[in-house]
Design an enzyme around this catalytic site. Structure first.
Site, PDB file in Angstrom:
ATOM      1  N   LYS A   1      49.160   6.654  94.142  1.00 37.83           N
ATOM      2  CA  LYS A   1      50.619   6.604  94.319  1.00 37.83           C
ATOM      3  C   LYS A   1      51.133   5.243  94.803  1.00 37.83           C
ATOM      4  O   LYS A   1      52.198   4.801  94.398  1.00 37.83           O
ATOM      5  CB  LYS A   1      51.072   7.701  95.291  1.00 37.83           C
ATOM      6  CG  LYS A   1      50.941   9.119  94.736  1.00 37.83           C
ATOM      7  CD  LYS A   1      51.497  10.127  95.712  1.00 37.83           C
ATOM      8  CE  LYS A   1      51.374  11.533  95.176  1.00 37.83           C
ATOM      9  NZ  LYS A   1      51.985  12.536  96.064  1.00 37.83           N
TER      10      LYS A   1
ATOM     11  N   ASP B   1      58.630  13.980  95.387  1.00 36.29           N
ATOM     12  CA  ASP B   1      58.072  14.815  96.461  1.00 36.29           C
ATOM     13  C   ASP B   1      59.108  15.234  97.513  1.00 36.29           C
ATOM     14  O   ASP B   1      59.226  16.413  97.843  1.00 36.29           O
ATOM     15  CB  ASP B   1      56.924  14.072  97.170  1.00 36.29           C
ATOM     16  CG  ASP B   1      55.627  14.120  96.380  1.00 36.29           C
ATOM     17  OD1 ASP B   1      55.471  15.029  95.535  1.00 36.29           O
ATOM     18  OD2 ASP B   1      54.761  13.241  96.603  1.00 36.29           O
TER      19      ASP B   1
HETATM   20  P1  NAP Z   1      47.015  12.144 103.762  1.00 29.49           P
HETATM   21  O1  NAP Z   1      47.898  11.008 103.430  1.00 29.49           O
HETATM   22  O2  NAP Z   1      45.542  11.993 103.618  1.00 29.49           O
HETATM   23  O3  NAP Z   1      47.341  12.570 105.285  1.00 29.49           O
HETATM   24  C1  NAP Z   1      46.569  13.541 105.944  1.00 29.49           C
HETATM   25  C2  NAP Z   1      47.171  13.847 107.293  1.00 29.49           C
HETATM   26  O4  NAP Z   1      46.373  14.894 107.904  1.00 29.49           O
HETATM   27  C3  NAP Z   1      47.144  12.648 108.262  1.00 29.49           C
HETATM   28  O5  NAP Z   1      48.270  12.716 109.104  1.00 29.49           O
HETATM   29  C4  NAP Z   1      45.858  12.915 109.059  1.00 29.49           C
HETATM   30  O6  NAP Z   1      45.851  12.342 110.341  1.00 29.49           O
HETATM   31  C5  NAP Z   1      45.914  14.436 109.194  1.00 29.49           C
HETATM   32  N1  NAP Z   1      44.600  15.001 109.469  1.00 29.49           N
HETATM   33  C6  NAP Z   1      43.550  15.120 108.623  1.00 29.49           C
HETATM   34  N2  NAP Z   1      42.495  15.680 109.264  1.00 29.49           N
HETATM   35  C7  NAP Z   1      42.894  15.908 110.553  1.00 29.49           C
HETATM   36  C8  NAP Z   1      42.250  16.466 111.696  1.00 29.49           C
HETATM   37  N3  NAP Z   1      40.988  16.917 111.643  1.00 29.49           N
HETATM   38  N4  NAP Z   1      42.965  16.554 112.835  1.00 29.49           N
HETATM   39  C9  NAP Z   1      44.249  16.119 112.894  1.00 29.49           C
HETATM   40  N5  NAP Z   1      44.907  15.570 111.838  1.00 29.49           N
HETATM   41  C10 NAP Z   1      44.229  15.466 110.693  1.00 29.49           C
HETATM   42  O7  NAP Z   1      47.376  13.443 102.900  1.00 29.49           O
HETATM   43  P2  NAP Z   1      48.815  13.841 102.308  1.00 29.49           P
HETATM   44  O8  NAP Z   1      48.919  13.362 100.918  1.00 29.49           O
HETATM   45  O9  NAP Z   1      49.850  13.462 103.300  1.00 29.49           O
HETATM   46  O10 NAP Z   1      48.671  15.440 102.228  1.00 29.49           O
HETATM   47  C11 NAP Z   1      48.671  16.237 103.402  1.00 29.49           C
HETATM   48  C12 NAP Z   1      48.708  17.709 103.014  1.00 29.49           C
HETATM   49  O11 NAP Z   1      49.908  18.009 102.335  1.00 29.49           O
HETATM   50  C13 NAP Z   1      47.575  18.110 102.058  1.00 29.49           C
HETATM   51  O12 NAP Z   1      47.050  19.346 102.475  1.00 29.49           O
HETATM   52  C14 NAP Z   1      48.240  18.232 100.720  1.00 29.49           C
HETATM   53  O13 NAP Z   1      47.660  19.205  99.897  1.00 29.49           O
HETATM   54  C15 NAP Z   1      49.649  18.685 101.126  1.00 29.49           C
HETATM   55  N6  NAP Z   1      50.650  18.285 100.123  1.00 29.49           N
HETATM   56  C16 NAP Z   1      51.365  19.261  99.491  1.00 29.49           C
HETATM   57  C17 NAP Z   1      52.326  18.919  98.565  1.00 29.49           C
HETATM   58  C18 NAP Z   1      53.119  20.002  97.890  1.00 29.49           C
HETATM   59  O14 NAP Z   1      53.729  19.728  96.827  1.00 29.49           O
HETATM   60  N7  NAP Z   1      53.170  21.181  98.435  1.00 29.49           N
HETATM   61  C19 NAP Z   1      52.555  17.566  98.248  1.00 29.49           C
HETATM   62  C20 NAP Z   1      51.803  16.584  98.904  1.00 29.49           C
HETATM   63  C21 NAP Z   1      50.844  16.968  99.844  1.00 29.49           C
HETATM   64  P3  NAP Z   1      45.253  10.846 110.578  1.00 29.49           P
HETATM   65  O15 NAP Z   1      46.322   9.894 110.141  1.00 29.49           O
HETATM   66  O16 NAP Z   1      44.973  10.804 112.023  1.00 29.49           O
HETATM   67  O17 NAP Z   1      44.011  10.747 109.731  1.00 29.49           O
END
Ligand code: NAP
Length: 284
Positions: A73, A109
């Site tokens: 992205k 999004d």
């Molecule tokens: P990302 O950029 O990798 O961000 C992941 C987030 O989760 C970060 O804030 C990370 O914290 C946190 N995290 C991961 N493991 C953790 C742990 N063990 N303890 C505490 N915090 C933790 O991913 P993203 O793209 O934002 O996606 C996040 C979620 O949203 C995913 O599950 C994805 O499937 C969902 N999503 C859904 C849609 C939809 O259309 N419904 C769209 C996009 C995303 P740190 O910064 O500290 O690593």
């Protein structure tokens, strides 16, 4: 699912690494079929760092466009001939429309999230939102919420610097970085009128789960709770919110709406999203 092809069928896809898990082909082909459009939507593996090479290949192969998921992205942003306001605001592109050799980058999004929120009867206006996480999804949700009138949005993250980085994107100070410890979450929940899980905690196939959800006890009654995760349909986070009597919904609505807006960009037509939601209810 079976898709009918003609010699004029226009090609679309989602690129990612990994990409096999994506629900986008199912969602898009279902909508394409329901609307009687002559398009085909596939899942296309493109390795990390391969976005530029893919863009050229897609142009050569006559693709009408593509969606992008992790990790492409951000890489797509400088490759676009034009960017829409949201893609520029988030610094990320999730939809590319290819028209006459030019690449138009969009990001659907945040719009998808707010539309899903409104479907639940919840407007962002005047709300104090608490977001758990500060990754890519949190960024689009946070920026869209303040753009649409939220009073304040707290971004609570394990890595505090990342929350700080996200919040600096709003010059009006409506985004506030915060920690992810239990005391902080509990305190912020007392002031919260919308709680959103934007972390990957509890997602199918991802290690990691909330160890302690007692901060939910501090939420005012009836505070809406959303989890961006849609697989599983009910995470432990959502289950615990519902058990405490909160209206709670998952990320499927956001996923569907971002796909509807993407298909509008690909086809340059207006699509009845509510009708598509109805069609997709039995599929996703
Ligand atoms: P990302 O950029 O990798 O961000 C992941 C987030 O989760 C970060 O804030 C990370 O914290 C946190 N995290 C991961 N493991 C953790 C742990 N063990 N303890 C505490 N915090 C933790 O991913 P993203 O793209 O934002 O996606 C996040 C979620 O949203 C995913 O599950 C994805 O499937 C969902 N999503 C859904 C849609 C939809 O259309 N419904 C769209 C996009 C995303 P740190 O910064 O500290 O690593």
């Amino acid at each position: 699912m079976k898709v009918e092809l003609t010699n004029q069928t226009r090609k679309l896809c989602v690129i990612g690494d990994p990409v096999e898990h994506s629900k986008s082909p199912l969602i898009q082909n279902t909508m394409i079929q329901a609307l009687g459009l002559d398009y085909l939507y596939m899942a296309q593996y493109v390795p990390r760092g391969g976005a530029a090479a893919w863009l050229e290949a897609a142009k050569t192969a006559g693709y009408a466009g593509f969606n992008a998921t992790m990790p492409h992205k951000l890489d797509l942003v400088p490759l676009m001939d034009e960017l829409d306001e949201d893609a520029r605001m988030y610094g990320a592109v999730n939809t590319v429309a290819l028209r006459n050799g030019r690449a138009y980058g969009f990001n659907t999004d945040g719009r998808g999230f707010v539309q899903a929120l409104r479907d639940e009867g919840i407007g962002p206006e005047g709300r104090t939102a608490v977001l758990l996480g500060a990754g890519g999804a949190a960024k689009s949700v946070a920026l869209k919420l303040v753009q649409q009138g939220a009073k304040a949005v707290f971004a609570c993250n394990r890595t505090l610097e990342k929350a700080g980085e996200l919040c600096r994107l709003d010059r009006q100070g409506r985004l506030i970085p915060a920690g992810f410890d239990l005391d902080t979450l509990r305190e912020l929940c007392t002031r919260c009128s919308l709680l959103v899980n934007c972390t990957s905690l509890g997602m199918t196939g991802v290690a990691g789960q909330y160890q302690d959800l007692t901060f939910l006890d501090a939420l005012p009654e009836e505070t809406p709770v959303c989890d961006l995760i849609y697989a599983p349909a009910e995470t432990l986070f959502l289950k615990e919110a519902r058990r405490r009597g909160h209206p709670a919904f998952n990320g499927l609505g956001m996923l569907i709406w971002q796909a509807v807006f993407a298909l509008e960009h690909f086809t340059e037509t207006k699509i009845d999203g509510q009708a598509m939601k109805h069609v997709l209810k039995n599929v996703c």
